[in-house]
Design a protein around this motif. Sequence first.
Motif, short mmCIF file in Angstrom:
data_model
loop_
_atom_site.label_atom_id
_atom_site.label_comp_id
_atom_site.label_asym_id
_atom_site.label_seq_id
_atom_site.Cartn_x
_atom_site.Cartn_y
_atom_site.Cartn_z
N ASN A 229 3.21 -5.70 7.68
CA ASN A 229 4.30 -5.72 6.71
C ASN A 229 4.33 -4.47 5.83
O ASN A 229 4.91 -4.50 4.74
CB ASN A 229 4.17 -6.96 5.82
N LEU A 230 3.73 -3.39 6.28
CA LEU A 230 3.67 -2.19 5.47
C LEU A 230 5.07 -1.58 5.34
O LEU A 230 5.78 -1.37 6.33
CB LEU A 230 2.74 -1.17 6.14
N PRO A 231 5.51 -1.30 4.11
CA PRO A 231 6.82 -0.66 3.92
C PRO A 231 6.87 0.70 4.61
O PRO A 231 5.86 1.40 4.74
CB PRO A 231 6.94 -0.52 2.40
N ALA A 232 8.05 1.08 5.03
CA ALA A 232 8.22 2.33 5.78
C ALA A 232 7.77 3.53 4.98
O ALA A 232 7.15 4.47 5.53
CB ALA A 232 9.68 2.48 6.20
N ALA A 237 3.36 7.98 4.75
CA ALA A 237 2.41 8.80 4.00
C ALA A 237 0.98 8.29 4.07
O ALA A 237 0.03 9.09 4.19
CB ALA A 237 2.85 8.91 2.54
N HIS A 238 0.80 6.98 3.97
CA HIS A 238 -0.55 6.39 3.93
C HIS A 238 -0.57 5.13 4.79
O HIS A 238 -0.56 4.01 4.28
CB HIS A 238 -0.95 6.05 2.49
N PRO A 239 -0.63 5.28 6.09
CA PRO A 239 -0.59 4.11 6.98
C PRO A 239 -1.79 3.18 6.82
O PRO A 239 -1.71 2.02 7.22
CB PRO A 239 -0.54 4.73 8.38
N GLU A 346 3.05 14.92 -0.49
CA GLU A 346 3.08 13.47 -0.71
C GLU A 346 3.75 13.10 -2.03
O GLU A 346 3.87 11.93 -2.35
CB GLU A 346 1.66 12.90 -0.73
N ARG A 347 4.16 14.10 -2.78
CA ARG A 347 4.59 13.83 -4.16
C ARG A 347 5.69 12.78 -4.22
O ARG A 347 5.63 11.85 -5.01
CB ARG A 347 5.06 15.12 -4.83
N GLY A 348 6.70 12.89 -3.37
CA GLY A 348 7.82 11.96 -3.45
C GLY A 348 7.42 10.53 -3.14
O GLY A 348 7.66 9.61 -3.92
N SER A 349 6.76 10.31 -1.99
CA SER A 349 6.37 8.95 -1.61
C SER A 349 5.31 8.39 -2.52
O SER A 349 5.32 7.21 -2.88
CB SER A 349 5.88 8.94 -0.16
N ALA A 350 4.36 9.24 -2.94
CA ALA A 350 3.30 8.76 -3.83
C ALA A 350 3.87 8.38 -5.18
O ALA A 350 3.47 7.37 -5.78
CB ALA A 350 2.24 9.85 -3.99
N HIS A 351 4.79 9.17 -5.67
CA HIS A 351 5.42 8.85 -6.96
C HIS A 351 6.13 7.49 -6.87
O HIS A 351 6.08 6.69 -7.79
CB HIS A 351 6.40 9.94 -7.34
N SER A 352 6.76 7.26 -5.72
CA SER A 352 7.43 5.97 -5.53
C SER A 352 6.43 4.83 -5.51
O SER A 352 6.66 3.77 -6.09
CB SER A 352 8.23 6.00 -4.23
#
Length: 407
Positions: A229-232, A237-239, A346-352
Motif C-alpha cells: 500500500n505504499l503511496p506512489a 523516492a524511498h521504496p 529528493e527535496r520535493g517528495s521528502a518535503h511532501s
Amino acid sequence: MREPADMKEPEDLELRDKQQAQVEAANALLFLQGQGRDPIQTQTPKEDRPGPETPSSPPSAEDGDSEEARDANFARGSKRGRVAVKEEESVGLEEALGALQNENQSLREALEKMSLSESSLRNDPEKVRFYTGLPNYYVLETVMWLLAPHMDDTTKTSPKNPMRLSKFQQLLLTLVRLRLDLRHQDLAYRFGVRLGTVTRAVRRAVDVMSSTLVPTAVFWPSRAELRKNLPAAVRAAHPDCAVIIDFFTVSLERPPTDPPHGDRPGRAGPGGNTLKYLIGVAPQGVVTFVSGGVAGDVGDKTLVEGCGFLCKLLPGDVVLASHGLDIGESVAARGASFKIAGGGSERGSAHSLLGHVEKVIAMVRRRYAVLTGPVESCFASDRSAFDKVVQVACALNNLCISAAPLE
C-alpha cells in the motif's frame, strides 16, 4: 250607611287576584322542589276561580298521575342536562389533555436535542464529530461494541459501586474529555454525577481502550502490507520506507503549590514541565507507533533508544525524519538505515512526506484537544495514565482517517 255594591266589587276582585297570585307563586316554588304542580297547568280561567272562602277540592287520581309524569319528565330533563354538561366538560378536558401531551412531547424533543444520549447522537453526525471526534455514529457504535464486554455496567448503584453511568455514558464522557479537554468538574455537572465518579469513569474507560482498542488500531504493519500500500510518491523516492518519525511535546499543569522551575532541584530548564513523545507514522498516514512520555529536556537519542521503537525495525527498513538526529548508529545496529529527507533531488517528495507526518500529528492534536495541554493535574501526577490517553487518541484518530494514497 252602606256603600253601593258596585263600589265594593273592584276591591274584591283585586283581593282575589292577589291571593291567586300568591297561590300560583307557592305552587311554582313547590314545583321547582319537585313537590308541587306545574303552575302553568294549574291555572284556571278567571271566571272559574273560587273565592277566598271556597275550599279547593282534593286532587283526583288523574291529577296524581299527571303530577308523577311531570316529575318524571323533569327528572329526565335534569339528567339529560347533567349528561350534556358532563360531555362538554369531558370534551374540554380531553382537549386540554391533548394540548398538555403535545407540549410535553415538544419539551421532551427539545431536551433530547440538548442532551448527550444515544438517541440524540444517532441521527446527528455533526454532534458526534463535535463531541467525540469520530466521523459518525456507526464508528462510535463500533467502538462501543468492541469495548462493552470489558466495561462495568454501573447503572445499578451499591455501596461498593456508587457510579450511575451506563457503559455508553462512560464511553461518551471519556471521549468528550479527550475531544474537548473539559475539566472533570465540568463533566460532573454535564452528566449529573459526582466529581469522583467522573475521575473513575475516565480512568476505567481509558484503561479499557488502552488494552482493547490501541492494539487493534495502533500497530506496526508487516513489511508486505507496507510495500503493498505504499503511496506512489514514497515508492519513487524511498521504496523501503517503513516509518516517518517526529516528536511532539505536551505541557503539564503545575499544582498551585508547585514552585517555579528554577526553585525545584533536578527539574531546571524549560523542558522540566513538559512531556515529550516520539510518534511514528506509516507512509499511508496512520500512526503505527507512539512512545511513552519522558521529561521534555531528554535528548532525542535517549528517547529513541529507550522507548522500544528500534525493536520494530527490520533489516533493510528506512527511517525518515525531517532533521538530523543522533540515532544513525542505533538504527544501523538493527540493520536499518536512517535518512534525513529534504536534500538534493529528493527535496520535493521528502518535503511532501514530512509535511504529511506533521499533518498527522497536527490532526491528532486538533481532533483531541487533551494533547495540546496543559495536562490537568489528575493526569500530570500519573504519567502512565496520560501515556494511555496519548495512545488512545492516536488509536481513535486512526479510525477517522483513510489510507488514501499520498500524491
